[in-house]
Design an enzyme around this catalytic site. Structure first.
Site, PDB file in Angstrom:
ATOM      1  N   LYS A   1       0.805  -1.227   0.000  1.00 38.98           N
ATOM      2  CA  LYS A   1       0.000   0.000   0.000  1.00 38.98           C
ATOM      3  C   LYS A   1       0.839   1.279   0.000  1.00 38.98           C
ATOM      4  O   LYS A   1       0.420   2.289  -0.561  1.00 38.98           O
ATOM      5  CB  LYS A   1      -0.952  -0.002   1.207  1.00 38.98           C
ATOM      6  CG  LYS A   1      -2.034  -1.057   1.051  1.00 38.98           C
ATOM      7  CD  LYS A   1      -2.946  -1.123   2.243  1.00 38.98           C
ATOM      8  CE  LYS A   1      -3.915  -2.287   2.061  1.00 38.98           C
ATOM      9  NZ  LYS A   1      -4.808  -2.469   3.200  1.00 38.98           N
TER      10      LYS A   1
ATOM     11  N   ASP B   1      -9.659   2.198   2.512  1.00 38.23           N
ATOM     12  CA  ASP B   1      -9.597   1.575   3.845  1.00 38.23           C
ATOM     13  C   ASP B   1     -10.021   2.562   4.941  1.00 38.23           C
ATOM     14  O   ASP B   1     -10.652   2.167   5.919  1.00 38.23           O
ATOM     15  CB  ASP B   1      -8.170   1.099   4.169  1.00 38.23           C
ATOM     16  CG  ASP B   1      -7.817  -0.208   3.483  1.00 38.23           C
ATOM     17  OD1 ASP B   1      -8.739  -0.924   3.040  1.00 38.23           O
ATOM     18  OD2 ASP B   1      -6.610  -0.500   3.388  1.00 38.23           O
TER      19      ASP B   1
HETATM   20  P1  NDP Z   1       1.797  -4.366   6.590  1.00 37.86           P
HETATM   21  O1  NDP Z   1       2.685  -5.411   6.008  1.00 37.86           O
HETATM   22  O2  NDP Z   1       1.894  -2.982   6.088  1.00 37.86           O
HETATM   23  O3  NDP Z   1       2.034  -4.303   8.203  1.00 37.86           O
HETATM   24  C1  NDP Z   1       2.090  -5.471   8.944  1.00 37.86           C
HETATM   25  C2  NDP Z   1       2.134  -5.159  10.439  1.00 37.86           C
HETATM   26  O4  NDP Z   1       1.953  -6.400  11.127  1.00 37.86           O
HETATM   27  C3  NDP Z   1       3.430  -4.554  10.938  1.00 37.86           C
HETATM   28  O5  NDP Z   1       3.125  -3.628  11.967  1.00 37.86           O
HETATM   29  C4  NDP Z   1       4.166  -5.781  11.509  1.00 37.86           C
HETATM   30  O6  NDP Z   1       5.038  -5.461  12.565  1.00 37.86           O
HETATM   31  C5  NDP Z   1       3.011  -6.547  12.089  1.00 37.86           C
HETATM   32  N1  NDP Z   1       3.256  -7.986  12.255  1.00 37.86           N
HETATM   33  C6  NDP Z   1       3.421  -8.910  11.279  1.00 37.86           C
HETATM   34  N2  NDP Z   1       3.565 -10.121  11.819  1.00 37.86           N
HETATM   35  C7  NDP Z   1       3.480  -9.975  13.168  1.00 37.86           C
HETATM   36  C8  NDP Z   1       3.554 -10.873  14.270  1.00 37.86           C
HETATM   37  N3  NDP Z   1       3.744 -12.182  14.094  1.00 37.86           N
HETATM   38  N4  NDP Z   1       3.412 -10.366  15.526  1.00 37.86           N
HETATM   39  C9  NDP Z   1       3.221  -9.045  15.709  1.00 37.86           C
HETATM   40  N5  NDP Z   1       3.151  -8.136  14.696  1.00 37.86           N
HETATM   41  C10 NDP Z   1       3.283  -8.607  13.448  1.00 37.86           C
HETATM   42  O7  NDP Z   1       0.302  -4.932   6.431  1.00 37.86           O
HETATM   43  P2  NDP Z   1      -1.063  -4.116   6.296  1.00 37.86           P
HETATM   44  O8  NDP Z   1      -1.122  -3.087   7.356  1.00 37.86           O
HETATM   45  O9  NDP Z   1      -1.276  -3.693   4.890  1.00 37.86           O
HETATM   46  O10 NDP Z   1      -2.154  -5.266   6.578  1.00 37.86           O
HETATM   47  C11 NDP Z   1      -2.237  -5.842   7.869  1.00 37.86           C
HETATM   48  C12 NDP Z   1      -3.379  -6.848   7.926  1.00 37.86           C
HETATM   49  O11 NDP Z   1      -4.646  -6.192   7.795  1.00 37.86           O
HETATM   50  C13 NDP Z   1      -3.328  -7.918   6.844  1.00 37.86           C
HETATM   51  O12 NDP Z   1      -3.608  -9.163   7.432  1.00 37.86           O
HETATM   52  C14 NDP Z   1      -4.446  -7.520   5.888  1.00 37.86           C
HETATM   53  O13 NDP Z   1      -5.004  -8.644   5.239  1.00 37.86           O
HETATM   54  C15 NDP Z   1      -5.452  -6.900   6.869  1.00 37.86           C
HETATM   55  N6  NDP Z   1      -6.364  -5.958   6.210  1.00 37.86           N
HETATM   56  C16 NDP Z   1      -7.669  -6.341   5.991  1.00 37.86           C
HETATM   57  C17 NDP Z   1      -8.547  -5.497   5.358  1.00 37.86           C
HETATM   58  C18 NDP Z   1      -9.951  -5.953   5.105  1.00 37.86           C
HETATM   59  O14 NDP Z   1     -10.571  -5.494   4.142  1.00 37.86           O
HETATM   60  N7  NDP Z   1     -10.515  -6.791   5.952  1.00 37.86           N
HETATM   61  C19 NDP Z   1      -8.147  -4.158   4.890  1.00 37.86           C
HETATM   62  C20 NDP Z   1      -6.771  -3.830   5.216  1.00 37.86           C
HETATM   63  C21 NDP Z   1      -5.923  -4.715   5.823  1.00 37.86           C
HETATM   64  P3  NDP Z   1       6.583  -5.038  12.303  1.00 37.86           P
HETATM   65  O15 NDP Z   1       6.540  -3.581  11.949  1.00 37.86           O
HETATM   66  O16 NDP Z   1       7.200  -5.334  13.612  1.00 37.86           O
HETATM   67  O17 NDP Z   1       7.084  -5.907  11.193  1.00 37.86           O
END
Ligand code: NDP
Length: 265
Positions: free
Chosen positions: A76, A107
């Site tokens: 994104k 979103d």
């Molecule tokens: P990003 O890749 O931009 O961010 C991921 C985040 O998750 C980071 O803060 C990362 O932390 C954290 N993270 C990943 N794995 C872990 C873990 N095992 N434990 C703790 N923190 C973790 O992803 P997005 O923000 O774009 O999307 C996030 C989620 O939201 C996805 O699953 C997506 O499918 C969902 N989503 C659903 C939507 C819907 O329509 N229902 C709309 C938008 C999103 P760090 O910085 O430490 O790596």
């Protein structure tokens, strides 16, 4: 599980969702149902695009005739830098028009719709995560009058989010839901069957745990939250809300939300 393609193998089409991973996405099923409900012969595919291939993948899809794509994890922020978009303060975009080179972030308003539908009085919310979708959640909640506490596994990324979003956020050193009536999991931990850490023994009575993620089974985060007494809400309503706004942005037609909700419910 829907059919999906590697970007190098994607067939010609009209619309798609791109991201990595992509196999879990219900967007193809939902958008296909929307076009069918309006009697439109329009295709919508799921295409896996790793971050390193973002620009060549978009070039290929545009050459194949795609008009637009929804953009999901982890693309994104890249999408925002690829297009001209209205500045909504998030610095992320989840919907692109490949022909015009424009983009929008549905979103943020989609999330606000779903939070309003929860019927909660605004109070203090704990946001978990600091990725692309966390920006929409933080700004969306703040504009609805919520006080925000945020925890992310990687503290520097949380700091960067606060600087970018320019709304008041209390950064936490522990994932404590104390004092919060809403806990929003924006992490992608659920994609690998995990939950972000939460100090569940500090959960307030009557609070709502909202996971942006959705799946056939409740996510690990929602399992833990409901086991500790929270009301659990998954990301399907958000999927429909943001998807309907993308549909309307692309087509100029009112989205058939009932048909969209029916296939993902
Ligand atoms: P990003 O890749 O931009 O961010 C991921 C985040 O998750 C980071 O803060 C990362 O932390 C954290 N993270 C990943 N794995 C872990 C873990 N095992 N434990 C703790 N923190 C973790 O992803 P997005 O923000 O774009 O999307 C996030 C989620 O939201 C996805 O699953 C997506 O499918 C969902 N989503 C659903 C939507 C819907 O329509 N229902 C709309 C938008 C999103 P760090 O910085 O430490 O790596």
């Amino acid at each position: 599980m829907s059919l999906w393609f590697e970007w190098q193998d994607a067939p010609s089409g009209d619309f798609a969702v791109i991201g990595d991973p992509i196999a879990h996405s219900l967007s193809p099923k939902m958008h296909t149902a929307a076009y069918a409900a309006l009697g439109m012969d329009t295709t919508y595919h799921a295409v896996r695009v790793p971050a390193r291939d973002f620009v060549p993948a978009l070039d290929r899809m545009r050459a194949l005739g795609y008009t637009g794509v929804n953009v999901t994890v982890p693309l994104k922020e890249l999408a925002a830098s690829w297009c001209d978009s209205e500045r909504d303060g998030t610095g992320v975009v989840n919907t692109l028009n490949l022909v015009k080179g424009t983009g929008v972030n549905t979103d943020l308003p989609g999330f606000q719709e779903t939070v309003t539908d929860l019927g909660l009085e605004s109070g203090r919310a704990l946001v978990l995560g600091a990725g692309g979708s966390a920006r929409s959640v933080v700004i969306g909640l703040s504009r609805l009058g919520w006080d925000i506490a945020l925890f992310n596994r990687t503290h520097t990324r949380a700091t960067a989010l606060v600087e970018a979003c320019a709304v008041p956020v209390q950064l936490l050193s522990e994932p404590s839901p104390a004092g919060c009536s809403l806990i929003v999991n924006t992490t992608s931990a659920g994609l690998s069957g995990e939950s972000p850490d939460v100090t569940w023994n500090e959960l307030e009575e009557g609070s709502v745990a909202y996971d942006l993620m959705y799946g056939n089974e409740p996510t690990e985060f929602l399992c833990q939250a409901t086991a500790h007494g929270a009301r659990g809400v998954d990301g399907r309503a958000l999927l429909v809300a943001q998807g309907a706004l993308s549909f309307e942005w692309w087509t100029g037609l009112p989205a058939p939300r009932d048909a969209m909700l029916q296939v993902v419910a």
